[in-house]
Each structure stands twice: as C-alpha cells, then as structure tokens.
Design a protein around this motif. Structure first.
Motif, PDB file in Angstrom:
ATOM      1  N   GLU A 257      16.720  -0.836  29.653  1.00  0.00           N
ATOM      2  CA  GLU A 257      18.276  -0.739  29.482  1.00  0.00           C
ATOM      3  C   GLU A 257      19.038   0.376  30.054  1.00  0.00           C
ATOM      4  O   GLU A 257      20.222   0.040  30.765  1.00  0.00           O
ATOM      5  N   LYS A 258      18.530   1.524  30.666  1.00  0.00           N
ATOM      6  CA  LYS A 258      19.253   2.391  31.528  1.00  0.00           C
ATOM      7  C   LYS A 258      19.533   1.667  32.844  1.00  0.00           C
ATOM      8  O   LYS A 258      20.668   2.159  33.463  1.00  0.00           O
ATOM      9  N   VAL A 259      18.547   0.832  33.332  1.00  0.00           N
ATOM     10  CA  VAL A 259      18.745   0.367  34.600  1.00  0.00           C
ATOM     11  C   VAL A 259      19.841  -0.868  34.590  1.00  0.00           C
ATOM     12  O   VAL A 259      20.827  -1.039  35.586  1.00  0.00           O
ATOM     13  N   ARG A 260      19.840  -1.524  33.243  1.00  0.00           N
ATOM     14  CA  ARG A 260      21.090  -2.502  32.956  1.00  0.00           C
ATOM     15  C   ARG A 260      22.361  -1.637  33.069  1.00  0.00           C
ATOM     16  O   ARG A 260      23.300  -2.372  33.527  1.00  0.00           O
ATOM     17  N   THR A 261      22.368  -0.474  32.592  1.00  0.00           N
ATOM     18  CA  THR A 261      23.589   0.102  32.226  1.00  0.00           C
ATOM     19  C   THR A 261      24.156   0.745  33.816  1.00  0.00           C
ATOM     20  O   THR A 261      25.077   0.568  34.087  1.00  0.00           O
ATOM     21  N   LEU A 262      23.066   0.859  34.589  1.00  0.00           N
ATOM     22  CA  LEU A 262      23.238   1.353  35.910  1.00  0.00           C
ATOM     23  C   LEU A 262      23.952   0.230  36.754  1.00  0.00           C
ATOM     24  O   LEU A 262      24.756   0.236  37.476  1.00  0.00           O
ATOM     25  N   ASP A 263      23.372  -1.002  36.541  1.00  0.00           N
ATOM     26  CA  ASP A 263      23.882  -2.283  37.149  1.00  0.00           C
ATOM     27  C   ASP A 263      25.132  -2.428  36.799  1.00  0.00           C
ATOM     28  O   ASP A 263      26.214  -2.924  37.871  1.00  0.00           O
ATOM     29  N   ALA A 264      25.615  -2.257  35.481  1.00  0.00           N
ATOM     30  CA  ALA A 264      27.034  -2.538  35.106  1.00  0.00           C
ATOM     31  C   ALA A 264      27.810  -1.533  35.781  1.00  0.00           C
ATOM     32  O   ALA A 264      29.065  -1.794  36.159  1.00  0.00           O
ATOM     33  N   VAL A 265      27.812  -0.090  35.836  1.00  0.00           N
ATOM     34  CA  VAL A 265      28.356   0.892  36.325  1.00  0.00           C
ATOM     35  C   VAL A 265      28.503   0.645  37.916  1.00  0.00           C
ATOM     36  O   VAL A 265      29.318   1.077  38.360  1.00  0.00           O
ATOM     37  N   ASP A 266      27.341   0.264  38.465  1.00  0.00           N
ATOM     38  CA  ASP A 266      27.397  -0.063  39.823  1.00  0.00           C
ATOM     39  C   ASP A 266      28.442  -1.168  40.135  1.00  0.00           C
ATOM     40  O   ASP A 266      29.011  -1.216  41.285  1.00  0.00           O
ATOM     41  N   SER A 267      28.621  -2.061  39.386  1.00  0.00           N
ATOM     42  CA  SER A 267      29.584  -3.244  39.516  1.00  0.00           C
ATOM     43  C   SER A 267      30.846  -2.490  39.399  1.00  0.00           C
ATOM     44  O   SER A 267      31.908  -3.044  40.074  1.00  0.00           O
ATOM     45  N   LEU A 268      31.181  -1.961  38.451  1.00  0.00           N
ATOM     46  CA  LEU A 268      32.496  -1.389  38.232  1.00  0.00           C
ATOM     47  C   LEU A 268      32.759  -0.661  39.426  1.00  0.00           C
ATOM     48  O   LEU A 268      33.917  -0.434  39.983  1.00  0.00           O
ATOM     49  N   LEU A 269      31.807   0.272  40.088  1.00  0.00           N
ATOM     50  CA  LEU A 269      32.193   1.151  41.264  1.00  0.00           C
ATOM     51  C   LEU A 269      32.268   0.248  42.479  1.00  0.00           C
ATOM     52  O   LEU A 269      33.142   0.691  43.188  1.00  0.00           O
ATOM     53  N   ALA A 270      31.471  -0.796  42.597  1.00  0.00           N
ATOM     54  CA  ALA A 270      31.785  -1.760  43.633  1.00  0.00           C
ATOM     55  C   ALA A 270      33.224  -2.407  43.530  1.00  0.00           C
ATOM     56  O   ALA A 270      33.913  -2.304  44.544  1.00  0.00           O
ATOM     57  N   ASN A 271      33.733  -2.595  42.467  1.00  0.00           N
ATOM     58  CA  ASN A 271      35.142  -3.117  42.526  1.00  0.00           C
ATOM     59  C   ASN A 271      36.091  -2.187  42.836  1.00  0.00           C
ATOM     60  O   ASN A 271      37.194  -2.305  43.165  1.00  0.00           O
ATOM     61  N   LEU A 272      35.827  -0.956  42.126  1.00  0.00           N
ATOM     62  CA  LEU A 272      36.772   0.170  42.621  1.00  0.00           C
ATOM     63  C   LEU A 272      36.690   0.371  43.839  1.00  0.00           C
ATOM     64  O   LEU A 272      37.919   0.731  44.512  1.00  0.00           O
ATOM     65  N   TYR A 273      35.709   0.572  44.570  1.00  0.00           N
ATOM     66  CA  TYR A 273      35.518   0.665  46.102  1.00  0.00           C
ATOM     67  C   TYR A 273      36.464  -0.215  46.887  1.00  0.00           C
ATOM     68  O   TYR A 273      37.065   0.114  47.669  1.00  0.00           O
ATOM     69  N   LYS A 274      36.124  -1.382  46.308  1.00  0.00           N
ATOM     70  CA  LYS A 274      37.050  -2.374  47.170  1.00  0.00           C
ATOM     71  C   LYS A 274      38.690  -2.398  46.758  1.00  0.00           C
ATOM     72  O   LYS A 274      39.431  -2.204  47.910  1.00  0.00           O
ATOM     73  N   ASP A 275      39.138  -2.043  45.837  1.00  0.00           N
ATOM     74  CA  ASP A 275      40.545  -1.574  45.465  1.00  0.00           C
ATOM     75  C   ASP A 275      40.957  -0.237  46.346  1.00  0.00           C
ATOM     76  O   ASP A 275      41.866  -0.390  46.841  1.00  0.00           O
ATOM     77  N   VAL A 276      40.258   0.591  46.156  1.00  0.00           N
ATOM     78  CA  VAL A 276      40.362   2.018  46.838  1.00  0.00           C
ATOM     79  C   VAL A 276      40.646   1.780  48.235  1.00  0.00           C
ATOM     80  O   VAL A 276      41.416   2.188  48.963  1.00  0.00           O
ATOM     81  N   SER A 277      39.512   1.088  48.714  1.00  0.00           N
ATOM     82  CA  SER A 277      39.549   0.881  50.324  1.00  0.00           C
ATOM     83  C   SER A 277      40.802   0.115  50.641  1.00  0.00           C
ATOM     84  O   SER A 277      41.519   0.461  51.723  1.00  0.00           O
ATOM     85  N   VAL A 278      41.304  -0.879  50.028  1.00  0.00           N
ATOM     86  CA  VAL A 278      42.730  -1.686  50.301  1.00  0.00           C
ATOM     87  C   VAL A 278      43.992  -0.711  50.068  1.00  0.00           C
ATOM     88  O   VAL A 278      44.670  -0.396  50.943  1.00  0.00           O
ATOM     89  N   ALA A 279      43.747   0.039  49.135  1.00  0.00           N
ATOM     90  CA  ALA A 279      44.890   0.881  49.003  1.00  0.00           C
ATOM     91  C   ALA A 279      44.803   2.215  49.888  1.00  0.00           C
ATOM     92  O   ALA A 279      45.843   2.684  50.425  1.00  0.00           O
ATOM     93  N   VAL A 280      43.616   2.567  50.446  1.00  0.00           N
ATOM     94  CA  VAL A 280      43.690   3.582  51.647  1.00  0.00           C
ATOM     95  C   VAL A 280      44.164   2.850  53.152  1.00  0.00           C
ATOM     96  O   VAL A 280      45.040   3.588  53.471  1.00  0.00           O
ATOM     97  N   LYS A 281      43.719   1.822  53.071  1.00  0.00           N
ATOM     98  CA  LYS A 281      44.310   1.234  54.266  1.00  0.00           C
ATOM     99  C   LYS A 281      45.812   0.762  54.203  1.00  0.00           C
ATOM    100  O   LYS A 281      46.586   0.819  55.208  1.00  0.00           O
ATOM    101  N   ALA A 282      46.531   0.773  53.085  1.00  0.00           N
ATOM    102  CA  ALA A 282      47.694   0.361  52.855  1.00  0.00           C
ATOM    103  C   ALA A 282      48.477   1.830  52.834  1.00  0.00           C
ATOM    104  O   ALA A 282      49.654   1.850  52.634  1.00  0.00           O
ATOM    105  N   GLY A 283      47.682   2.814  52.673  1.00  0.00           N
ATOM    106  CA  GLY A 283      48.421   4.175  52.697  1.00  0.00           C
ATOM    107  C   GLY A 283      48.759   4.748  51.229  1.00  0.00           C
ATOM    108  O   GLY A 283      49.665   5.469  51.370  1.00  0.00           O
ATOM    109  N   VAL A 284      48.466   3.958  50.344  1.00  0.00           N
ATOM    110  CA  VAL A 284      48.914   4.244  49.022  1.00  0.00           C
ATOM    111  C   VAL A 284      47.970   5.214  48.135  1.00  0.00           C
ATOM    112  O   VAL A 284      48.127   5.703  46.997  1.00  0.00           O
ATOM    113  N   ALA A 285      46.569   5.371  48.897  1.00  0.00           N
ATOM    114  CA  ALA A 285      45.647   6.214  48.184  1.00  0.00           C
ATOM    115  C   ALA A 285      45.115   6.968  49.365  1.00  0.00           C
ATOM    116  O   ALA A 285      45.131   6.847  50.572  1.00  0.00           O
TER     117      ALA A 285
END
Length: 445
Positions: A172-200
């Motif tokens: 269950e802890k592995v499943r929790t890591l999967d869920a958190v990892d998915s959130l971080l992956a989406n966050l990484y994409k959003d932050v990458s776009v924001a950094v390229k746009a110069g807003v982060a």
C-alpha cells in the motif's frame, strides 16, 4: 469489495495466495505444528502402553547348566543303618566282598547338570490404584498434547497474519508512492513549462526533482522490504516459491468493530482458552500423581499360574502350579510419607497457579480489547488526517498556481499527504493484528 493483489515488478506468472491459503500452508509445513502433532502420536502410544498394564504379565524362563560338581551331595555309611539281625541275614546271603563294601562310607552327588524351563502368567488384583491412576495420567498427557497443538496453531496463525499484513502495508505504501509520483510528474511538467515561459524560478523545478529522487529512494527501500518479507513468509509457510502474490480486500472505509464482552462473558470464555485448559490439566495431573504416590505405600496383591519343566534328577519332570503373592513395602513407608506430602504440596501449588493465572488471563482479555479500541480510534483519526491532508494539498496547489505560495510549501503539503496515507496503512495492519490477538485471548477460533 475490490480485490487487490500484491506483486513485484514484472510480468511473469506468480503463485497467488489469500490469507486463508497462507495459514493453511503454514499449518501443514510449520515445524512447530508438525512437532505438536508428533507429540499427540507419542502421547497416544503412552496411553495405549499404560492400558496394557490391566492385562496379565506373561514371562518365560529357560536355563541349562553344567557344574564342575553336583549341587547336592549326600554322605552315608550303610553299616550304621544295618541292624545286627539284618547283618546276620545279609552275611548268609551276600558274598564276603559285598559285605565288606557295606561297611565302607558312601558319597552321592546330584544335579551336576540339567535344564530348567518355566512359563508364568501374573495378574495384579490390587496395586494401590497405581494402574488406574497411571492410565488416567496417560489420558491427561494426551489431552495436554492436543491443547498444546491448539497453542501452536494459534501462534502460527498469529505470525502468518503478521507477515501477511506487513506485506499488505508495504504494498500500500508502494501504491501511495505511485500516486505521489504521478502528482510530481504532472507538477514537473507544469513547472517546466512555467520556467521556460519565465514565470517560475528554476529553483522550483530543482525542488520537484529532489522530491522525485526522494520518492525513488523510498521505492527502492520498500521493494527490498517486500522481497525480504516474502522470503520470511515463504520459509515460515513452507511455500516453494518466494516470488508470489497475495490477494487482499482493499481497505477503504472503516472496519467493523467486534462487540465488547461483559464480565460474565469473559468468565465463561476462560474455559475455552488453551492456556487455562493446560492449567486445569496440571491440577488434574498433580492430583493423580499424589494419589499414585499414596498407592505406592499400599500392599500389592497378585495371582498367577505357571507351567514348569526340569530334568535335575535325571528324569524329565513337568508340573503346573497356581500361586498368590502379597507384597508390603514396609521400609518404603518412611520415605513414601514424605513423597505423599511433597505431591500434595505440588497439587496445591498447581491450584494456586490456576487461580492466579486465571486472573491474569482475564486481564489479558481486557488489555487486548483496549488495544483493539485504541487501534480503531487511531484508524478513525488517520482517516480524518487523510481528509485534512488532501484538502491542504488541494489548497496549496491552487495557491501555487495563483502564485501566492512557494514550491516548498506545495511539496511539504504533498509530503504530509503521503505521510497521512502511510500512517493509515500502518494503523490498518496494526488493527488487524490487534483484532486477531483479541479473538485468541477470548478463545475464538
């Protein structure tokens, strides 16, 4: 309920086990249970052996001997046994040589060699109750071995469940890591776009990457932990393959609480506990031992019959006989009286232990119930914490998107959410273990 399976990374076919199947396998292969079953067989043979003492004991004896001289010797002088009148008559009929021989002493020996054989059957009529008590004691021993088997079964079930729920918790802890990892992956994409746009800031992206590295490190530790627990489970349950899958109910919602027991119910449950039953058998066994010690000081009466043969006098001789024996242990009375007193003290000690441990078993019932209640309350608190952590994470995500909070605040909210999920996982496994301990403490099977 939705069924979930615990499995390692990979697509190869694996053996699948439920909790019941793991318990069944452990009971079939665990050494403690096998040893307890062998003890039952040993106790059964002892009981059967004690029962044979009710029947006559039959023994046969045979002996052949050849001595260097006869065991019986008789010296006689014929002249001393001949009266004057007989001497006058013999002198007229016997030759002079024979008359001279009668005047010399004679020696006769017997039983220089021979054969002896006998067959005897003896039936005890009274042995101070030792045979009856011995059979009763053997029966108690068999019952004790069966109770000890129940104890071994309870311990095996408890250990198997502990391994099982540990595996569930880790997965269950592995499943929790999967869920958190998915959130971080989406966050990484959003932050990458924001950094390229110069807003982060690029620092925000680095914080996300560090958090992803931490999740990867935790995943390695969890997978190693799962592998180790599987090895232990396979060894304990006698599984041929340590790379297996377990099936379990997804634990969403609140588990059902058992009903509490009142004092009357606890008192009636005492007789169901193997620990209490062993104490009762100890009292019974010491009482029988006391009675046997007393019986050893009483006379022993037996009757028997035998058939005998010998050729000690040069002729084959056979004869039968019946006999009765009475044995009185006179000198044993001195030490025997102390033995009886000692056995009486041991019996009283067993009674005192029964009373004292019965109270402790009642206390254990209450303690295990308290542990169940506490684990259930902790689980309820964990559910609330998950709701609060999820709401906190949602708000921080909104705040970060609106630019009103830092990336560190958002990552901390994600960490709190992960910790809340992991805590709930651990508490659920702990609740299941506490529940089994309570059921065993009140004698439920």
């Amino acid at each position: 309920m939705i069924l979930c399976s615990l499995c390692c990374v990979g697509t190869t076919a694996q053996s699948v086990y439920t909790l019941t199947q793991l318990k069944d396998s452990a009971l079939q292969h665990n050494n403690a249970v096998l040893s307890a079953q062998q003890n039952i067989s040993i106790a059964q043979e002892q009981r059967k052996e004690a029962y044979t003492h009710y029947f006559p004991s039959v023994s046969g004896t045979g002996m052949w001997f050849n001595a260097n001289k006869g065991m019986a010797k008789m010296d006689m002088n014929p002249s001393e046994m001949i009266s004057p009148e007989l001497g006058m008559a013999l002198s007229q009929t016997l030759p002079p040589e024979a008359l001279a021989a009668l005047g010399n002493p004679m020696s006769m020996t017997m039983m220089k060699n021979g054969t002896i054989a006998s067959l005897t059957a003896t039936q005890p009529l009274f042995a101070g109750g030792q045979i009856v008590r011995g059979n009763q004691l053997a029966k108690v021993g068999e019952e004790v071995s069966r109770i000890q088997l129940r104890q071994s079964v309870n311990e095996v079930e408890k250990t198997t469940e502990a391994y099982y729920w540990q595996l569930v918790s880790l997965q269950e802890k592995v499943r929790t890591l999967d869920a958190v990892d998915s959130l971080l992956a989406n966050l990484y994409k959003d932050v990458s776009v924001a950094v390229k746009a110069g807003v982060a800031l690029r620092n925000d992206l680095l914080q996300v990457q560090l958090r992803q590295n931490d999740i990867a490190s935790q995943r390695v530790k969890l997978m190693n932990g799962i592998s180790l627990v599987k090895l232990l489970t396979a060894q304990y349950c006698g599984l041929a393959d340590h790379d297996f899958t377990i099936v379990y109910d997804e634990y969403s919602g609140s588990p059902e609480m058992p009903k509490p027991m009142n004092e009357e119910g606890k008192q009636s449950s005492l007789s169901l506990l193997p620990e209490y039953q062993l104490l009762e058998k100890q009292v019974e066994a010491t009482d029988l031992q006391r009675k046997m010690a007393f019986g050893q000081n009483l006379p022993t009466v037996a009757v028997g019959a035998g058939y005998n043969y010998h050729n000690l006098l040069g002729n084959d001789r056979t004869f039968g006989m019946v006999f009765a024996t009475v044995s009185i242990p006179i000198s044993d009375w001195w030490g025997g009286s102390h033995t009886v007193k000692r056995k009486k003290m041991e019996h009283q000690k067993a009674i005192d232990q029964l009373t004292d441990n019965a109270e402790l078993l009642m206390i254990r019932m209450q303690k295990t119930w308290n542990d169940v209640e506490e684990a259930r309350q902790q689980l309820t608190i964990a559910d609330k914490s998950i709701e609060q952590a999820a709401e906190n994470l949602r708000l921080n995500q909104n705040y970060y998107q609106a630019g009103t909070c830092r990336m560190s605040d958002l990552l901390e909210a994600q960490l709190l959410y992960q910790q809340a999920l992991d805590k709930r996982t651990e508490l659920f496994a702990d609740y299941q273990n506490r529940l089994l301990e309570y059921r065993q403490a009140i004698g439920e099977r």
